[in-house]
Write an enzyme that holds these catalytic residues in place. Structure first.
Site, short mmCIF file in Angstrom:
data_model
loop_
_atom_site.label_atom_id
_atom_site.label_comp_id
_atom_site.label_asym_id
_atom_site.label_seq_id
_atom_site.Cartn_x
_atom_site.Cartn_y
_atom_site.Cartn_z
N ASP A 37 6.35 60.38 23.86
CA ASP A 37 6.59 62.18 22.86
C ASP A 37 8.09 62.13 23.42
O ASP A 37 8.55 61.74 24.40
CB ASP A 37 6.00 63.31 23.35
CG ASP A 37 5.66 63.75 22.03
OD1 ASP A 37 4.91 64.53 21.49
OD2 ASP A 37 6.66 65.01 22.27
N ASP A 63 12.29 59.33 22.09
CA ASP A 63 11.98 59.97 20.69
C ASP A 63 12.36 58.08 19.84
O ASP A 63 12.89 58.14 20.15
CB ASP A 63 13.90 60.59 21.62
CG ASP A 63 14.33 60.77 19.40
OD1 ASP A 63 14.04 60.37 18.55
OD2 ASP A 63 15.68 61.62 20.27
N VAL A 64 11.48 58.05 18.98
CA VAL A 64 11.04 57.58 18.24
C VAL A 64 12.87 57.20 17.33
O VAL A 64 12.52 56.64 16.89
CB VAL A 64 9.63 57.82 16.93
CG1 VAL A 64 8.79 57.84 17.71
CG2 VAL A 64 10.02 58.32 16.13
N SER A 142 1.47 62.06 4.69
CA SER A 142 1.27 62.91 4.85
C SER A 142 0.66 63.32 2.74
O SER A 142 1.56 62.33 1.81
CB SER A 142 1.75 64.48 4.90
OG SER A 142 1.94 65.38 3.79
N TYR A 155 10.81 65.79 3.25
CA TYR A 155 8.76 65.50 4.51
C TYR A 155 8.40 64.93 2.72
O TYR A 155 7.60 63.77 3.60
CB TYR A 155 8.84 66.92 4.78
CG TYR A 155 7.51 66.55 5.07
CD1 TYR A 155 7.56 66.38 6.55
CD2 TYR A 155 5.80 66.69 4.76
CE1 TYR A 155 6.14 66.37 7.44
CE2 TYR A 155 5.26 66.33 5.32
CZ TYR A 155 4.84 66.36 6.76
OH TYR A 155 3.60 66.24 6.88
N LYS A 159 7.34 61.11 3.90
CA LYS A 159 6.20 60.14 3.55
C LYS A 159 5.35 59.94 2.52
O LYS A 159 4.48 58.57 2.76
CB LYS A 159 5.36 61.88 3.25
CG LYS A 159 5.46 62.60 4.94
CD LYS A 159 4.84 61.94 6.12
CE LYS A 159 4.49 62.59 7.29
NZ LYS A 159 4.40 62.04 8.42
#
Ligand code: NDP
Length: 247
Positions: A37, A63-64, A142, A155, A159
């Site tokens: 995370d 941190d991705v 999503s 978003y 997605k």
């Protein structure tokens, strides 16, 4: 039957919400989890809560959107558990605004975490998985990536992009024994959605034939299925977990 006995699983954004539920489902089925995370303290706290009855959980700050973090996360999994069998690209954020009021930072931040983060994770995990000759990568998309939601142009685009990336990666990696699939949840009860105003909740619920939001564990169990050999002939698929919404 324990579906992931001895297998290593990396979950990004694992400190809370759906990521935590995915980690719990994998641990219940004998998996050994790297709980990553951006909030390293939160990852440590959650890992301590989940590491009961001998469960193996390694917290890693990651941190991705930072390439060295992602490379390190994958390396830590291989060092600790000897392999990287499963990666779940789950970390996510929202920066909602109407198209006309959204600024470039809001757009770029969402693209960065979801699209670039998923790409980085997939790249570094697949290098290990290629050498092992097996692996399962699960990307959390999503339903907004299928239908588009107002106030979420950033978003929804990210997605939807994850779906395209999932299919392209599935085609590239299939001959190496690596499967890549995606999950599209609808409304799930987490910190991300609990901030929504009550009237927005009601509006969203009105479109759900099952009449309720999902609990995070109901996404976790679908991810567990895709991580396990129960889905051994599935790659490039997108599973909807929506209570029937947007059929
Ligand atoms: P939460 O906000 O509850 O949890 C997201 C986690 O990701 C947090 O721990 C967060 O850390 C972490 N995170 C954020 N940015 C980064 C980063 N750059 N690197 C690593 N970790 C990061 O969200 P949910 O559990 O609800 O969502 C999980 C995934 O499911 C997301 O991809 C989301 O888009 C998707 N999803 C959620 C739905 C829902 O209804 N909740 C529906 C459909 C999809 P911090 O708390 O420090 O920000």
């Amino acid at each position: 039957m324990r579906l992931l006995e001895g297998r290593s699983v990396v979950v990004t954004g694992g400190a809370r919400g759906i990521g935590r539920a995915i980690a719990e489902a994998c641990l219940e089925h004998g998996g050994r989890v790297v709980l990553a995370d951006v909030d390293a303290d939160a990852a440590e706290k959650t890992a301590a809560e989940l590491a009961r009855d001998g469960a193996e959980v390694l917290p890693v700050g990651c941190d991705v959107t930072a390439e060295t973090d992602v490379e390190n996360m994958v390396a830590r999994c291989a060092e600790a558990y000897g392999s990287v069998d499963v990666l779940v690209n789950n970390a996510g954020i929202t920066r909602d605004a109407t198209l006309r009021t959204m600024d470039s930072d809001q757009f770029r931040q969402v693209m960065d975490v979801h699209l670039y983060g998923t790409w980085l994770g997939t790249k570094y995990a697949s290098l290990r998985m290629r050498d092992q000759g097996h692996g399962s990568i699960i990307n959390i998309s999503s339903i907004s990536g299928k239908v588009g939601l107002p106030g979420q142009t950033n978003y929804s685009a990210a997605k939807a992009g994850i779906v395209g990336m999932t299919k392209a990666a599935a085609k590239e990696l299939a001959h190496l024994g690596v499967r890549v699939n995606a999950v599209q949840p609808g409304l799930v009860r987490t910190a991300m959605t609990e901030a929504l105003r009550p009237e927005i909740w009601q509006e969203k619920l009105a479109g759900v034939p099952m009449g309720r939001a999902a609990e995070p564990a109901e996404v976790g169990s679908v991810v567990l299925f895709l991580a396990s050999d129960l889905s051994s002939y599935m790659t490039g698929t997108v599973l909807e977990v929506t209570g029937g919404r947007h059929m």
